[in-house]
Design an enzyme around this catalytic site. Sequence first.
Site, PDB file in Angstrom:
ATOM      1  N   HIS A  68       0.880  -1.250   0.002  1.00  0.00           N
ATOM      2  CA  HIS A  68       0.152   0.006   0.114  1.00  0.00           C
ATOM      3  C   HIS A  68       0.936   1.268   0.205  1.00  0.00           C
ATOM      4  O   HIS A  68       2.172   1.161   0.166  1.00  0.00           O
ATOM      5  CB  HIS A  68      -1.036  -0.152   1.321  1.00  0.00           C
ATOM      6  CG  HIS A  68      -0.282   0.191   2.397  1.00  0.00           C
ATOM      7  ND1 HIS A  68       0.120  -1.284   3.002  1.00  0.00           N
ATOM      8  CD2 HIS A  68      -0.223   1.013   3.769  1.00  0.00           C
ATOM      9  CE1 HIS A  68       0.718  -0.731   4.240  1.00  0.00           C
ATOM     10  NE2 HIS A  68       0.366   0.593   4.482  1.00  0.00           N
ATOM     11  N   HIS A  70       1.448   3.764   2.033  1.00  0.00           N
ATOM     12  CA  HIS A  70       2.143   4.606   3.010  1.00  0.00           C
ATOM     13  C   HIS A  70       3.628   4.564   2.914  1.00  0.00           C
ATOM     14  O   HIS A  70       4.104   3.467   2.626  1.00  0.00           O
ATOM     15  CB  HIS A  70       1.559   3.695   4.443  1.00  0.00           C
ATOM     16  CG  HIS A  70       0.471   4.220   5.159  1.00  0.00           C
ATOM     17  ND1 HIS A  70      -0.485   3.572   5.821  1.00  0.00           N
ATOM     18  CD2 HIS A  70       0.042   5.361   4.953  1.00  0.00           C
ATOM     19  CE1 HIS A  70      -1.571   4.273   6.284  1.00  0.00           C
ATOM     20  NE2 HIS A  70      -1.297   5.497   5.799  1.00  0.00           N
ATOM     21  N   ASP A  72       5.995   4.035   4.971  1.00  0.00           N
ATOM     22  CA  ASP A  72       6.893   2.947   5.631  1.00  0.00           C
ATOM     23  C   ASP A  72       6.793   1.625   4.796  1.00  0.00           C
ATOM     24  O   ASP A  72       7.365   0.682   5.120  1.00  0.00           O
ATOM     25  CB  ASP A  72       6.428   2.717   7.129  1.00  0.00           C
ATOM     26  CG  ASP A  72       5.174   2.346   7.163  1.00  0.00           C
ATOM     27  OD1 ASP A  72       4.194   2.709   6.315  1.00  0.00           O
ATOM     28  OD2 ASP A  72       4.880   1.610   8.073  1.00  0.00           O
ATOM     29  N   HIS A  73       6.013   1.653   3.628  1.00  0.00           N
ATOM     30  CA  HIS A  73       6.045   0.627   2.755  1.00  0.00           C
ATOM     31  C   HIS A  73       6.507   0.690   1.473  1.00  0.00           C
ATOM     32  O   HIS A  73       6.609  -0.220   0.723  1.00  0.00           O
ATOM     33  CB  HIS A  73       4.507  -0.010   2.881  1.00  0.00           C
ATOM     34  CG  HIS A  73       4.052  -0.559   3.960  1.00  0.00           C
ATOM     35  ND1 HIS A  73       4.152  -2.041   4.309  1.00  0.00           N
ATOM     36  CD2 HIS A  73       3.678   0.093   5.283  1.00  0.00           C
ATOM     37  CE1 HIS A  73       3.527  -2.241   5.796  1.00  0.00           C
ATOM     38  NE2 HIS A  73       3.447  -0.892   6.328  1.00  0.00           N
ATOM     39  N   HIS A 157      -7.509  -1.221   5.457  1.00  0.00           N
ATOM     40  CA  HIS A 157      -6.395  -0.302   6.029  1.00  0.00           C
ATOM     41  C   HIS A 157      -6.692   1.169   5.371  1.00  0.00           C
ATOM     42  O   HIS A 157      -6.647   2.163   6.013  1.00  0.00           O
ATOM     43  CB  HIS A 157      -5.012  -0.886   5.740  1.00  0.00           C
ATOM     44  CG  HIS A 157      -3.873  -0.276   6.505  1.00  0.00           C
ATOM     45  ND1 HIS A 157      -3.772   0.072   7.827  1.00  0.00           N
ATOM     46  CD2 HIS A 157      -2.921   0.338   5.839  1.00  0.00           C
ATOM     47  CE1 HIS A 157      -2.784   0.776   7.794  1.00  0.00           C
ATOM     48  NE2 HIS A 157      -2.090   1.162   6.891  1.00  0.00           N
ATOM     49  N   ASP A 178      -0.214  -4.098   5.759  1.00  0.00           N
ATOM     50  CA  ASP A 178      -1.158  -3.823   6.744  1.00  0.00           C
ATOM     51  C   ASP A 178      -2.604  -4.024   6.640  1.00  0.00           C
ATOM     52  O   ASP A 178      -2.844  -3.750   5.311  1.00  0.00           O
ATOM     53  CB  ASP A 178      -0.935  -2.049   7.216  1.00  0.00           C
ATOM     54  CG  ASP A 178       0.392  -1.877   7.666  1.00  0.00           C
ATOM     55  OD1 ASP A 178       1.137  -2.959   7.889  1.00  0.00           O
ATOM     56  OD2 ASP A 178       0.959  -0.715   7.876  1.00  0.00           O
ATOM     57  N   GLU A 203       1.321  -8.839   9.356  1.00  0.00           N
ATOM     58  CA  GLU A 203       1.688  -7.585  10.303  1.00  0.00           C
ATOM     59  C   GLU A 203       1.279  -7.950  11.780  1.00  0.00           C
ATOM     60  O   GLU A 203       0.400  -8.797  11.881  1.00  0.00           O
ATOM     61  CB  GLU A 203       1.151  -6.365   9.978  1.00  0.00           C
ATOM     62  CG  GLU A 203      -0.346  -6.211  10.013  1.00  0.00           C
ATOM     63  CD  GLU A 203      -0.950  -4.960  10.480  1.00  0.00           C
ATOM     64  OE1 GLU A 203      -0.246  -4.547  11.513  1.00  0.00           O
ATOM     65  OE2 GLU A 203      -2.037  -4.434  10.096  1.00  0.00           O
ATOM     66  N   HIS A 414       6.279  -6.179  11.577  1.00  0.00           N
ATOM     67  CA  HIS A 414       5.832  -5.027  11.707  1.00  0.00           C
ATOM     68  C   HIS A 414       4.974  -4.982  12.983  1.00  0.00           C
ATOM     69  O   HIS A 414       3.911  -4.661  12.990  1.00  0.00           O
ATOM     70  CB  HIS A 414       4.733  -4.813  10.660  1.00  0.00           C
ATOM     71  CG  HIS A 414       4.157  -3.330  10.237  1.00  0.00           C
ATOM     72  ND1 HIS A 414       3.609  -2.787  11.126  1.00  0.00           N
ATOM     73  CD2 HIS A 414       4.742  -2.446   9.388  1.00  0.00           C
ATOM     74  CE1 HIS A 414       3.325  -1.619  10.798  1.00  0.00           C
ATOM     75  NE2 HIS A 414       3.900  -1.507   9.679  1.00  0.00           N
TER      76      HIS A 414
END
Lengths: 599, 761
Positions: A68, A70, A72-73, A157, A178, A203, A414
Site C-alpha cells: 500500500h 504508506h 513505511d511500505h 487499512h 497492513d 503484520e 511489523h
Amino acid sequence: MPEIRVTPLGAGQDVGRSCILVSIAGKNVMLDCGMHMGFSDDRRFPDFSYITRSGRLTDFLDCVIISHFHLDHCGALPYFSEMVGYDGPIYMTQPTQAICPILLEDYRKIAVDKKGEANFFTSQMIKDCMKKVVAVHLHQTVQVDDELEIKAYYAGHVLGAAMFQIKVGSESVVYTGDYNMTPDRHLGAAWIDKCRPNLLITESTYATTIRDSKRCRERDFLKKVHETVERGGKVLIPVFALGRAQELCILLETFWERMDLKAPIYFSTGLTEKANHYYKLFIPWTNQKIRKTFVQRNMFEFKHIKAFDRAFADSPGPMVVFATPGMLHAGQSLQIFRKWAGNEKNMVIMPGYCVQGTVGHKILSGQRKLEMEGRQVLEVKMQVEYMSFSAHADAKGIMQLVGQAEPENVLLVHGEAKKMEFLKQKIEQEFRVSCYMPANGETVTLPTSPSIPVGISLGLLKREMAQGLLPDAKKPRLLHGTLIMKDSNLRLVSSEQALKELGLAEHQLRFTCRVHLHDTRKEQEAAARVYSHLKSVLKDHCVQHLPDGSVTVESILIQAAAHSEDPGTKVLLVSWTYQDEELGSYLTSLLKKGLPQAS
Amino acid sequence: MLKSQDLSSRILSFSLRLAGIFAAQENCFQYLQQGELLPTLFGEAGPLGGAAWTAPTVRSGWVQGLRTLARHPSALRFLAACGAVDTIFSLQGDSSLFVASAAGQLLVHVLDLAMRGPAEGRRGPRARDWPACAQKIVCHIEDSLCSAATPQVTQALNVLTTVFGHCRGLWTQGLWVRLSPLVARLLEKDPVPASHSLVDLLLSVARSSVLSSDRGLWETLAQTLSHLSPTQAGPLALGILKLQDCPQALRTQAFGILLQPLACVLEAAAQAPGTPGLLEGAAGDSMTVDTLLSSKSACVGLLCCALAHLGLLQPLPQRPSPWPQVPLLGAVVTILRLCSGSAAPTSDVGGRLCAILVGCGRVQRAALDFLGALSQGTGPQELVTQVFSILLEYLMSPESSSMVLKKAFQATLRWLLSSSKTPGCCDLDPHTQQFLRELLPVLQKRLCSPCWEVRDSGLEFLTQMTRQWGGRTGFRQALLASEVPELTRQLLRDPESYVRASAVTATGQLSGWGLRATPASPERPGAQQESLLGELLHILSTDSEGFPRRAAMQVCTEWLRDGRADVAEDPERFVAGVLQAASRDLDWEVRAQGLELALVFLEQLLGQRGSRCPYSVGLPETAPPGVLAQALQVLCRVQLFEFAFRALFDCDRPVAQKSCDLLLFLRAKAASCGSLQEAGDSPSVASVEATLQRWQAGEQGQPLGYLEPGAIVAVLRSVDLEGLRDTLAESSDHVEKSPQSLLQDVLAAVGVLGENEADCY
C-alpha cells in the site's frame, strides 16, 4: 530439499521501513520497500547491500511487490529503483499506483525543503520509478514469469491496500502488508480465501491489543472538536493528504449536518479535489455503504468542508482546519500551529504517529516551550490531543485472518518483539502451526515438500470416465496408469500408450505359488476336484476346466502335479498376473485350507 | 543498571556500544578495566552465556562495541584474554545477516590491528613470525577453506575479500602466499563452492596493489574462468577486463566469456553459413549452449547478464580493442528479433531459442539498453538501417510493454543523435530523414496511447529530439508535416499530471524553435505564442498538481532568458503576470522557480551577477544612477518586491533562501551606485518595515502597497539579510537536532510514548 527462505531487511521485530525478502522455489521477491520516518541518516532506508552482494539486483530479484501507499511500505522505492539500480517489475494495486507518487513527492519536498538534502531522489526519479509499476486488480492472477504468479486480496487499512499471494508451482506465501479486519467509515474489512499457503507473513502492530470500539474513539473526537468550537476556539488537525483525512472528514461532515453547526471547516487547497478524484476513481475499493450511496450522493463531496486559504488563519471566530503535513514538521500545518499555539481556547488534534524531532512529537510528549528558528521560543498554550485512528487489525483480527487462510506456518513482522512473542504463543497453541518472528537480517528457512506437476493423458481420463463415475472434488479416487518422463515432463498415461510412446515390447509378469494338497489320487482327478470346489465357491467368476487338465479362474491358472518325494501329496501350481493380484491371493489362501472331502 | 534482571535487549545493546566508544581511548579503557566493567559486558560473565544473547540486537551491540573498542594494544590483549576471538568465529555463522557480516568485518579489523603495531616493519611475508592472535585467525581461515560445508568456505572467502580490499600492509602478501593454494584447491571441487564469494576474493586480490604482480594469481584467475559456469564467470570476466594491468591472454579469455552467449545466438540464428560470427574460429561453447537451452530462466538470466556486462564495458577506456562493434550489433539485433518473433532461424538451436525468447520483456529491456550503449560506435550503413528498423518495429509493436517502449525511445534517441554527429553538417542524411518520416507517425500514435507512461516517454523523447535538432531543416520539415506539435499541445490538458508537465516542457521546447502546431497568421505573428502564454498562465493558476505548474514556470524562465521576441515585446507585463500567478502557489518549488525568473529579470535590467570565482578581481560593475532608478521603478511596477519580501519570510526554507540571495544581489547593485536618493525616515519606509515585521510574525494578510524606489533601497539596507542568510543556511531541523533538544525529547519520552509508538502510519 526445497525450502522457503524469508529475511526481513526492515519490519523484523520493528515498525517502519518494511522490506522483506522471500525466496520461494528459486524465485526471489521483495515485499514492500519502505522507509523509516524516525531516521534521517542511512538507517532511513533498508540496507540493500545484502542483496547487491549476490550480484546485479535486477538479475537477483524477480519482482518487487508494494502492499500500500504508506511511506513505511513504499518510501524507499525510488531510491531502490533509480539510485541503487533495480530495473525489474514492481507490482501494486491501481489506487496504490495512483497515490504512491503523491506521497513520495510530498516526502521528497520535505526532505529537500526541511533538511536541504541534495543527494536525494528527484521528481524525475519518482516518475521513472512509477513507470516500472505494473498495476494489478484484486483477485487477478498475474503471471510474473512462466513459474511465478501473484494475486492480490483486499486488505482494508487504506485505499488500495492489498494482501498478496505469491505462488510458484504448489508452493505459496501470503503477505498481508497492513490490514484491518473491521470496516471503517470509508473502507471495508480485509478478506482472503482458504488458500492454505505454506507461509503467512502477517503484520502484528496490535499483537496484544483488543481494540475498543471505534465508535467510542469517534465520539470522543467529535466531542472534543465540538466543545472547542462552542467556546469560540479553533481546531487544527494535521493530516497527510490521503487516507485518515478522508475518514475524519466524513465523520465531521455527518456530525455538522446532524447538529446543524455553522463554524467553517477547511481543508488544505488542492488536496480535497485530489482526494475526491481518487476516491471517485476507485469507488469499488471503498466500503459497501459508500458504494451503495454513491449514485445519489458522493460521500467525498462535502457540503461543510471548504478549501482553505492562507488568509483564513487570521480570521476571528471558531473554525476547524485540516492541514498538511501530518507531523507538524513543515509547511501549512506548522504555519497555522504557530499562529494558534498561544491561545488556550484552541486545540490541535494529532490523529496519527509523529516521529522524533518533529514539532508534533514534541508537543505530544508534553513539551510546552518550543524553540523555533531564529532563537524564538513558542509557548504552546493550546490544548494538545492525540487520537489513534490507525486502521490495523488487533489480536482478534490477526487470529481471524490466520483462521481464514489456514497457513502451514506463520511469520510475524511489523510489530514489537515483546508483543509478537505473546501472539506467537497464542497462534502456536490455537492453530498448532509453527510461528516465527525473525529480527531484521535474520533468515527463517522452512522446508517444503517437493511437488512435481504431472500431466494426465486424455485417453486415460476418458477410460476412467467410461467407468461411469463422474469426478468429484471432495472424493479423491485412485487412478492407475504408467508414469513416463519425456523431455523433462512427467505424464500419466495408460500402459498401452506408454509402451507405444517409448517403443517398448510388453512383458507379462506372472506370480506363481505352490500349494500342497493331500490327495493320493491322480493329478487329473485332483484338478477336477479343485475345479468343482472352486466352481461352487466362486459363483461370480468364470471358472473353467481346460482340456489339458488345468483350471482357470479369470486369468489365474491352476495346474496339478505330482510331488517328487511324497506320492500322497499333489502340488497345485497357481499363477496369476499382477492385475488379478487380489484374486490370486484369495485363491491361494482358499486352496491352502484344503478341499472338502468327497461325499 | 546492568545487574537489573529485566534489562531490555535494546538497552543492553546500547550499553555495549556505548562502552565500546568509551573504551576506544586507551586511558578510558584502563579506567573501565579497573572497574571490571568490560569483562562484565564483553567477557563470559556478560550477556554472552545468558538469555539476552538470543536477541540479535544484543549480539550486534557486542560486535559493534568490540569493533569500536579494538583500537590499541591493550584492547588486543583484552580480546585474547576474554576469549572474544572464538566467539567472533562462531558469530560469523550467525542467523542474523547483520551480525554475521559485522563479525566478519570485526575479524578483519582484529587481524589488521594485530599485524600493525610496533613490530609492523618486521612482519613481512613470513607467517610464522606473526603474533599469536593473528596466527589463530589465519588458522581458522585455513580450516574454513578446507571445510566441506559451503557456508564456512563462504565466510572465509568473505573475510579474505575484506582483508585484501582494505588492508595495505606487506603482511597481506604473506597471507596470500600461504592461502592461495587452498583457494586454488576449491577449483578442483565440482561444483565450485561459494563461487560468488570466490570471484569477489580473486578480484579483490587482483585489485590490491601489493599483490597484482603475482603471476600465480593470473593463472588462478584463468583457471577460475574456465571452471565456473558461464553465468558464474560473467562477473569475474567483467572484473578482469576492468583491471588496469592484466596479461593480454587473460583479457582475451575473459572477453570470450562475455561474448560467448551472444556468439551462440548469432550462430544459431545465422541464415547462411559463413556469416561473420563474434568469436572467429571458435565454435559455440557447448557449456554456454547447454545453459542457454536448459531452461527459460537460465537462458534469460545468462543473456541479460551478458548484455548488461557488455553494456557496462562499452564506455570504459580499458575495454578490449578492437571492439567487435559490428558482430555485437548483429547479435543484439538478432536477439531483439528473436524476442519480437520476427526472426525465422532455421537451425534447431535457433528454433529453441526463438521459442524461449519470444515475448520476453526482460531480455528485450536488457537488449535495448545495450543497443543504446552501442550507439557510441559506428557500423556499416546496412547494419545501422537494420538497427533503425528493429527500433521502429518495437516502437510500433502493440506487444511492447510501456517499459520496453521507454527503452526503445531512449535507444532511438541515442542512435539518431549519434548518426548525425558528422562535423560541419547542418542537415540530416537521407537515411535519417527517411527514418524520421517513418518514426513520426509512430510517435504520433504513441502520444495517443491509453497508457500514461507511454505518452510521457513519447513526450520526453520529443523534447530531447527538439532540444538537439530544433534548428535542423530536415527535422523541422518532418515535424511540421506531422500532427505531433498539435498533439503535444492537446496533451497540455491530459488527465495525468506527469504527462501535462512533460507536454508543457515539450511545447516550450517546440515553441522555442518556432515549431508551432499551425502556422501563425501573417498579420499577427505573436498570436499563437500569446495564446500559448495564456495557456501556460492558465496552467500556472489553475492546475491542481505541482508538476505542470513547475514545468510552466521553467518554460517562462527560459523564454525570458532567451529573450524570445514576443516576451521581449512587453517583458514587464509578462513578468508581472507570471509572478502574480507564482506568488499564490502552494507548491514551494513553483515559488522558488518564480524567484529564479525574477532573478533573470533583474539581471537583464541591472547586469549579470558578479563572478563567484574567489580569485577573480572584484571590479565593481557600477550601473549609472539613472538606470538603477528606472530599473527599480520597473521592479515596483511588476510587484517583484512584494513577491520577494513575502518569499523572504516563506515557511519553506529554500524559497526564503533564494529570496535572500536575490535581495542581497539587488542591494549590492544599489550600493554600487550610491547617488540614488534614499527615502531615509519617510513614513513610507516605516510602513514597509512594519508590514515586513508582521509578515515575519506570520501575518501575511496585509499587502505591501505601492513602493517608491528610494524606500526600497532604504528597506534593503535596514533588513539584516546576511543574518537571515546564515540562519537559513542551517537546515530547519537544526534546532531539533541540537543536543539540548534531544535531551528534552529523551526526558519527555520517559513513560509517555508507550502506546503511540505502535500507532505508526
